[in-house]
Each structure stands twice: as structure tokens, then as C-alpha cells.
Enzyme design. Structure first.
Site, PDB file in Angstrom:
ATOM      1  CG  HIS A 256     -40.435  22.359  44.231  1.00 44.03           C
ATOM      2  ND1 HIS A 256     -40.528  22.489  42.870  1.00 44.03           N
ATOM      3  CD2 HIS A 256     -39.574  21.341  44.453  1.00 44.03           C
ATOM      4  CE1 HIS A 256     -39.743  21.585  42.296  1.00 44.03           C
ATOM      5  NE2 HIS A 256     -39.155  20.882  43.237  1.00 44.03           N
TER       6      HIS A 256
ATOM      7  CE  LYS B  34     -46.572  17.818  42.951  1.00 50.05           C
ATOM      8  NZ  LYS B  34     -46.759  16.376  42.796  1.00 50.05           N
TER       9      LYS B  34
ATOM     10  CG  HIS C 238     -42.298  18.508  39.343  1.00 54.07           C
ATOM     11  ND1 HIS C 238     -41.002  18.647  39.755  1.00 54.07           N
ATOM     12  CD2 HIS C 238     -42.927  17.831  40.320  1.00 54.07           C
ATOM     13  CE1 HIS C 238     -40.857  18.079  40.929  1.00 54.07           C
ATOM     14  NE2 HIS C 238     -42.005  17.573  41.297  1.00 54.07           N
TER      15      HIS C 238
ATOM     16  CD  GLU D 149     -38.973  14.542  49.472  1.00 53.09           C
ATOM     17  OE1 GLU D 149     -38.943  13.925  48.410  1.00 53.09           O
ATOM     18  OE2 GLU D 149     -38.106  15.369  49.821  1.00 53.09           O
TER      19      GLU D 149
END
Ligand code: NAD
Length: 487
Positions: free
Chosen positions: A240, A182, A178, A216
């Protein structure tokens, strides 16, 4: 600025695992937002297929509460929601048994695009693929979407690719990462290849180094069981961060077309040097006050899995030889931020005398989250008398500001990716050989830790990771950017 939305062709989208977290939190809300934008044609159908004993009415209620929870209030138009919900239906189906497959065969229409979304654990991919073929549900124009994790290592990724290859052609398979959906990630390619400004400087002669950070604040509680088997290397770096590195480092493809782009990305992965242990720092968050440690979160007091990793990586090719790429990712860090920073070299000679000690020079920061955007730092004269003092100022372009209303409304990555699946555009999906090449690079690194019995270093929650990660850059006179949600 009105955005131009071209409706896609009518489709039947089957979500295997339609009652799961991903389906309810991401896939269905993304479809609704595309419906609201006018991109989903009224003839589209979405079929949730999962093991739970539900009927269509109950499934629609489930989807409705997901929309209430995961779609912003200003986008919840009761009439539109009602019309969208009508498009949904449910079939109780077992990936490992015969239940539901005949019903599914009856529900699928002829002459519309068929999308089979595997939103289930990877252990079920092979069963689903085989049953789709056995029941002849896939046709020459079907698409199969598979979620991460795509394998646990090279061997399992190869096995998965082999199963899929037996059932479908590669051009039917959409492996989702994913990150590639973006907006800023796609913009990275446009910034590089549609401007004359950057590309001539985009090489080892002018770029000092590149930093890619995915930080994060959350820990791993809730996904502990999966995460403890994966760690930051498998969960973030192999997929990623590797994709981001590829887009930064790749040569210009001849066309913005799926295989041309993926060929160039693959060449980057194949040009990666093996990473020696001294170029890697692994960490694991410790307990702080009431905040449990990593080992407590995963319920494994002896875990040696990393929740943080920083590494210096080299791309051995003509363009990048001598320019290090620094990758850093971790849980329980100071801020939630994903960004790429391209740090340019100093001009060859300073006519203004000695540089300021903290002078950072030109830097392009591409921010993926939060507040997607880009900043280019340029050096100017500090205003006022008192000699020629230099300072850096940002030329700032937050997309939300630059693009007005549309910028503030950047679509979720899944919206873009699902529409690309229906359009049959694989550019932003990983090809099987790319995934295998990334594992072929990651596997020996992981094997090295296991052979040596390396233990990750403890680090304090909500900081910047272990001290040694700072040293990774200090030893060459460089420093990490602050982990901060301010651009
Ligand atoms: P989940 O456990 O919430 O849902 C799993 C779904 O699979 C349920 O609908 C369940 O009914 C269905 N299922 C299980 N066994 C089945 C069977 N034998 N036959 C038919 N259906 C069956 O999982 P999830 O979080 O939605 O994740 C799904 C996939 O997406 C996984 O591969 C996961 O790794 C991946 N993924 C999830 C997220 C996320 O944010 N949740 C993000 C990225 C990738």
C-alpha cells in the site's frame, strides 16, 4: 449533482472463496451497491464457489445477512436487495480436487465476460489457475482477480507470477491493492496532472519532504498468525505505502492508460535507494493496563516482528534527489488515519523578518481516511494591529462538502475496482513486474534485520510509536505531523 453511471456489460463473476470474510464483507456488498447505483446489468450473475456444503438458497441467505450487516441502512432497499440476491448462486467446489468443476463449467454462459475472483488464501492460487485452464473455463476475454498478499518475498512473488503467467496473459490478471481504489488516491493523480498549480512545484527544488502515514488504533488480535509472519513492512509498506509513494513521485504518464501509468510507477520503485539501518525504526506495542501487548496478541512471547515502522526513503532520480520521503505505519497508535503530506520549502528570502519557530509553511495534506479530502496550508497575515505577524490557515476541501450529496457517498474502493475489472481497465491494478520490483527493494531490508538479529523497540499503545521514530525526523530539523483524525 447527479452522478453519471454507465452500466457495465453483462458478466459471470465467480467468487472462489465465496463464503469467506472478504467475499461477504466486501465483494458482495460492493456488488449490491453498484447494482443499486444502476451499474450492474440485470443479466449479470454472481456464483459463489467454496468448499462448504451449501445450496444456492442457503448461500443467498448468507449473502442477505451480509448485506444487512455491511450495507448502511439507508441503502438497504428490500426490493432491490431481493432482485440482487436472485443474481447469486452457489457451487460447492474444491480448488484442490475435482468436486464442482463440471457444475461450474455448465453454469458459465457463452458470450458474457467471465471474471474469476480468487478470494482464497494465496496457497490456492496455483491450484485454481491450473484447474481453470484444465477445464477450459477461461477464454480470451476472461479476467482473473487476485488478492493480497502477493507473495511473502521476491522469490515467492516470482513463483506466483510464473504460475499465473503459465495459465493467463498478463492483461487478464488483476492484482488488487484496494488502496488504489480509494477516491482520494485517484484524485491525487488528477490534482497533480490536471492542474497547473502543483506540478511545476512538485520536485526537489520546491518540496522539502513528504510524509506518508498509515496509522491504526487496532492491534493484531484475530489476524495474529498471519501478521506475525508478515509485520508492518510486508503488510503495509511493500504494497500500500509503496503504491502511494509511486503515485506521488512518478513522472506524468503520456496517457491515463494502464501500461503508461504502471511503467512510470515501476521507474519510481527502481529508483529507490537501499535503506540503511539508521534510516529505519521498528517498534512493537507493549502492554498497557488491560490492553495486551503485541506478543500477547500474537501468542508468541519471543516475536521480533514489527507492528510499527518508520523510515526515511530516497528516490534517486532527477526530480527527487535530496527530498526525503518519510513513511510511517503502525498498529495501536493514537488515531486511525491514512494521509500524505507534501511539505514545501520556505520562500528563498523572508521579507517579514525572522520566521516563527513553529512556522510550517505551505503544506498539502491528502487524506485517505477518515473523511477523505485535501487541505492546503497557506501563510497569511494574522488579523489586527500589532505588526506583521504571520499565521497559517487551511484552504480546506473535504470532498463530502465540496461535492454535496455525492461527496458524502464516496464508493468503497472495492466497488470501483470490481467495476474496473469488468470494464477491462487495469490502470489501478499492480502489474507483475511492479510487485516484483517492490519485493526486490524490501527483501534486503528485511534480510538485514534477520542477519543482525534486530529487535523492535517497545512502544506505548495509543501514542505515536517509539521515541526514536521522532528522532528520525528531528535529526534533520523536521517533525512528523501529529497522528490525529482531524484534518
Ligand atoms: P477466509 O478464510 O474467510 O475465506 C476463505 C474462503 O476460501 C472460504 O470461502 C473457504 O470455503 C474457501 N476455501 C478454502 N479452501 C478451499 C478449497 N480447497 N477449495 C475451495 N474453496 C476453499 O479468507 P478471507 O479473509 O475471505 O480472505 C481471502 C483472501 O483475501 C486471502 O488471500 C486474504 O489474504 C485476502 N484478503 C482478505 C481481506 C479481508 O479483509 N478478509 C483483505 C485483503 C485481502
Amino acid at each position: 449533482m447527479a452522478s453519471r453511471v454507465i452500466p457495465v456489460k453483462p458478466f459471470d463473476l465467480v467468487i472462489f472463496g465465496g463464503t469467506g470474510d472478504l467475499a461477504l464483507r466486501k465483494i458482495i456488498p460492493s456488488l449490491y451497491r453498484r447494482f443499486l447505483a444502476g451499474q450492474m446489468p440485470p443479466q449479470a450473475r454472481v456464483i459463489g464457489a467454496a468448499r462448504r456444503d451449501l445450496d444456492t438458497e442457503a448461500y443467498r441467505r448468507m449473502a442477505l445477512s451480509a448485506l444487512e450487516e455491511f450495507v448502511a441502512e439507508e441503502k438497504r432497499d428490500p426490493e432491490k436487495i431481493a432482485a440482487f440476491i436472485e443474481m447469486l448462486s452457489y457451487i460447492r467446489l474444491d480448488a484442490r480436487g475435482e468436486t464442482g468443476w463440471n457444475e461450474l463449467a455448465e453454469a458459465l454462459r457463452e458470450g458474457v465476460i467471465r471474471v474469476f475472483y480468487f478470494s482464497v488464501g494465496p496457497g490456492l492460487f496455483a491450484d485454481l489457475a491450473r484447474r481453470l485452464v484444465k477445464h477450459r473455463l477461461n477464454d480470451a476475454d476472461s479476467r482473473v482477480v487476485v488478492e493480497k498478499p502477493f507473495g511473502h518475498d521476491l522469490e515467492s512473488a516470482r513463483a506466483l507470477n510464473a504460475v499465473l503467467a503459465k495459465c493467463f496473459d498478463e492483461h487478464h490478471i488483476y492484482r488488487i491493492d484496494h488502496y488504489l481504489g480509494k477516491e482520494t488516491v485517484q484524485n491525487l493523480m488528477v490534482v497533480r496532472f490536471a492542474n497547473t498549480l502543483f506540478e511545476p512545484l512538485w520536485n526537489a527544488q520546491y518540496v522539502d519532504h513528504i510524509q506518508i502515514t498509515v496509522a491504526e488504533t487496532v492491534g493484531v488480535a484475530g489476524r495474529g498468525e498471519y501478521y506475525d509472519r508478515a509485520g508492518a513492512m510486508r503488510d503495509m509498506v511493500q504494497n500500500h505505502m509503496m503504491q502511494l509513494l509511486c503515485l506521488i513521485a512518478m513522472e506524468p504518464p503520456s496517457l491515463f492508460e494502464a501500461d503508461a501509468v504502471r511503467d512510470e510507477k515501476l521507474k519510481v520503485i527502481r529508483a529507490l535507494d537501499p535503506v540503511p539501518p539508521e534510516n529505519i525504526v521498528r517498534g512493537q506495542y507493549a502492554r498497557k493496563g488491560d490492553i495486551p501487548s503485541y506478543r500477547e496478541d500474537v501468542g508468541n512471547p519471543e516475536s521480533t516482528t514489527e507492528s510499527f515502522i518508520a523510515m526515511e526513503v530516497h528516490v534517486s532520480n532527477w526530480r527527487w534527489s535530496g527530498t526525503p520521503f518519510y513513511l510511517r505505519t503502525g498498529k495501536r497508535l493514537k488515531a486511525r488515519v491514512s494521509e500524505i503530506a507534501v511539505i514545501f520549502k520556505e520562500p528563498p528570502h523572508s521579507i517579514f523578518g525572522r520566521r516563527l519557530p513553529n512556522h510550517a509553511g505551505n503544506m498539502l495534506v491528502i487524506r485517505l481516511q477518515p473523511n477523505e479530502g485535501m487541505v492546503l496550508n497557506v501563510t497569511i497575515k494574522e488579523p489586527g494591529p500589532g505588526g506583521m505577524r504571520l499565521m497559517e490557515v487551511p484552504l480546506d476541501m473535504s470532498f463530502a462538502e465540496a461535492l454535496g450529496e455525492n461527496g458524502a457517498d464516496i464508493p468503497d474502493a472495492y466497488e470501483r475496482l470490481i467495476m474496473d475489472v469488468i470494464r477491462g481497465n487495469q490502470t489501478l491494478f499492480m502489474r507483475g513486474d511492479e510487485v516484483e520490483a517492490a519485493w526486490a527493494w524490501a527483501d534486503p531490508i528485511i534480510a538485514g534485520w534477520e542477519e543482525r538479529g534486530d529487535e523492535p523497540l517497545p512502544y506505548e499503545p495509543f501514542g505515536s510509536g517509539p521515541e526514536d521514530a521522532l528522532m528520525l525526523m528531528h535529526r534533520s530539523g523536521r517533525r512528523w505531523r501529529e497522528i490525529s483524525d482531524e484534518l
